[in-house]
Design an enzyme around this catalytic site. Structure first.
Site: not given
Length: 446
Positions: A10, A42, A273
């Site tokens: 995701h 899910c 960074d």
């Protein structure tokens, strides 16, 4: 600028998309050790229940789409080490075995999480399954076809959804958990007592207050042993939680005790960074004002968006989360946002709560449904810090209203009389959330 994204479910998918849509000149390299991206885990339960026939429909992006945007996508490539001093990563091609070193200007750690696998004897049995990703879903679907006896370990969201899915298929299902009831982190006992009754009516065996001590194979099945008994099964499924998958940066950036990467409000780690998003990091939990580990897709997508913006200069701040979530079990909607009263007291918040039940729309309508609802507030400030809802009527989106109230630090007095629409098809002159808050005000004013 070159950005390396490590992991692409995701948060990684959204980070790459955000960067390339707004800064297409950026050199974006993605390393993902699986052969797919963006799988909505899910949705596994609705696939296993048969409600969704094609798990491939649960992908909202693909390596091809990311490549079309301009990303240099390397699937089945495992990052084996990260050196923040030289800004390099070592990578192994899992297909050919070839190893290489790559350089970055900015790195985004979106390696997600992995199921907690307790060090229990026999846990590596071929009859014990995990439930996390696309391949787990396919394995479970195939295994469950011929399985009649199923034991699910863990009574959180994933566990109860799996039990519901398998009881609907008339399988013999046992749910084991060391807690005294299901979903105890999210709902009060009045709620869980009611839904547990439905599970029992559907034939599920609820084995609570029991700790799994081992798995023993026998023939084509496995015996799940606990400190209070044993349960024979064709398959057993572990659903006891998740842990951050962050070993690559251990000792290189600041982390919480559980391994979740600590970030500032711009998703930037202690190394300026290196950014982190999704299940690899913690979130700011607004009800307590502290960081917490809450591995939800909603958090991952928001954090991935922020990381994709902020690597070009920190400008999008994290608003935090209320950990809002919902379930549909046997046609009953259960939704929550923020803290239960029990959780609030554990967090040393002087809180109170009220629980009422009322119809969602007027009694003169042809039909209506009861809504069981709870509101939790800080007694000192009267600010709302949690709420729960349960009904045969779809009250899931009302958790979003409660989430907004918690996010913006609204009080019970505010929710009691805030303007909401009225039309008899939809609600009462006072929306049921107004009525709930009015009950809270009445209790607080005593």
């Amino acid at each position: 600028m070159k950005v390396i994204i490590v992991g692409c479910t995701h948060a990684g998918t959204i980070t790459a998309t955000q960067i390339l849509k707004n800064h297409p000149e950026t050199e974006v390299t993605i390393y993902e050790r699986n052969d797919n991206v963006s799988f909505l885990s899910c949705g596994i339960a609705v696939y296993l229940s048969g409600d969704v026939g094609d798990p491939d429909a649960m992908f909202y992006s693909s390596p091809e789409q990311l490549s079309q945007l301009g990303a240099d996508v390397h699937m089945q490539h495992n990052v084996t080490s990260i050196d923040p001093k030289t800004k390099t990563v070592k990578v192994t091609d899992l297909v050919t075995g070839e190893e290489k070193t790559d350089h970055y200007d900015k790195l985004v750690m979106t390696t997600g999480s992995w199921p907690i696998i307790p060090p229990i004897e026999g846990v590596d049995s071929d009859h014990v399954y995990l439930c996390k990703n696309y391949h787990h879903a396919k394995e479970l679907f195939a295994a469950a076809k011929d399985a009649q006896r199923v034991v699910v370990i863990g009574a959180g969201y994933i566990g109860v959804e799996l039990v519901e899915a398998y009881t609907r298929q008339n399988k013999d299902v046992t749910l084991v958990d060391s807690a005294p009831r299901m979903l105890h982190k999210y709902f009060d006992q009045e709620y869980t007592d009611r839904i547990q009754q439905q599970f029992k009516q559907k034939g599920a065996t609820l084995a609570f207050n029991q700790r799994v001590t081992g798995f023993k194979d026998y023939g084509d099945g496995v015996t799940v042993e606990t400190d209070k008994g044993s349960y024979d099964a064709d398959i057993a499924i572990l659903c006891v939680g998740f842990r951050p998958n962050t070993n690559l940066l251990k000792g290189k950036v600041e982390m919480h005790d559980n391994g979740a990467i600590i970030t500032n409000e711009y998703m930037q780690s202690s190394d300026p960074d290196i950014y982190a998003a999704g299940d690899s990091t913690s979130v700011h939990y607004n009800p307590t004002g502290k960081d917490a580990y809450i591995p939800l897709a909603t958090n991952a997508i928001r954090q991935g968006t922020m990381a994709g913006v902020n690597i070009f200069g920190n400008q999008m701040r994290d608003m935090g989360t209320q950990s809002s979530s919902g379930l549909n079990l046997y046609g009953t909607t259960m939704a929550s946002s923020g803290l239960t009263l029990e959780n609030a007291k554990e967090a040393d918040i002087d809180a109170d709560s009220v629980t009422i039940e009322d119809n969602y729309r007027p009694e003169f309508m042809p039909t209506t449904e009861k809504v069981l609802m709870t509101l939790v507030w800080d007694k000192k400030t009267r600010q709302i810090i949690g709420g729960q809802l349960m009904s045969k009527y779809d009250v899931a989106q009302s958790a979003g209203v409660l989430s907004l109230c918690i996010q913006d630090k609204h009080t019970i007095d505010y929710l009691a009389f805030v303007d909401m629409l009225f039309q008899p098809n939809f609600d009462r002159p006072f929306n049921y959330l107004n009525i709930l808050a009015q009950a809270a005000v009445a209790k607080a004013n005593k």
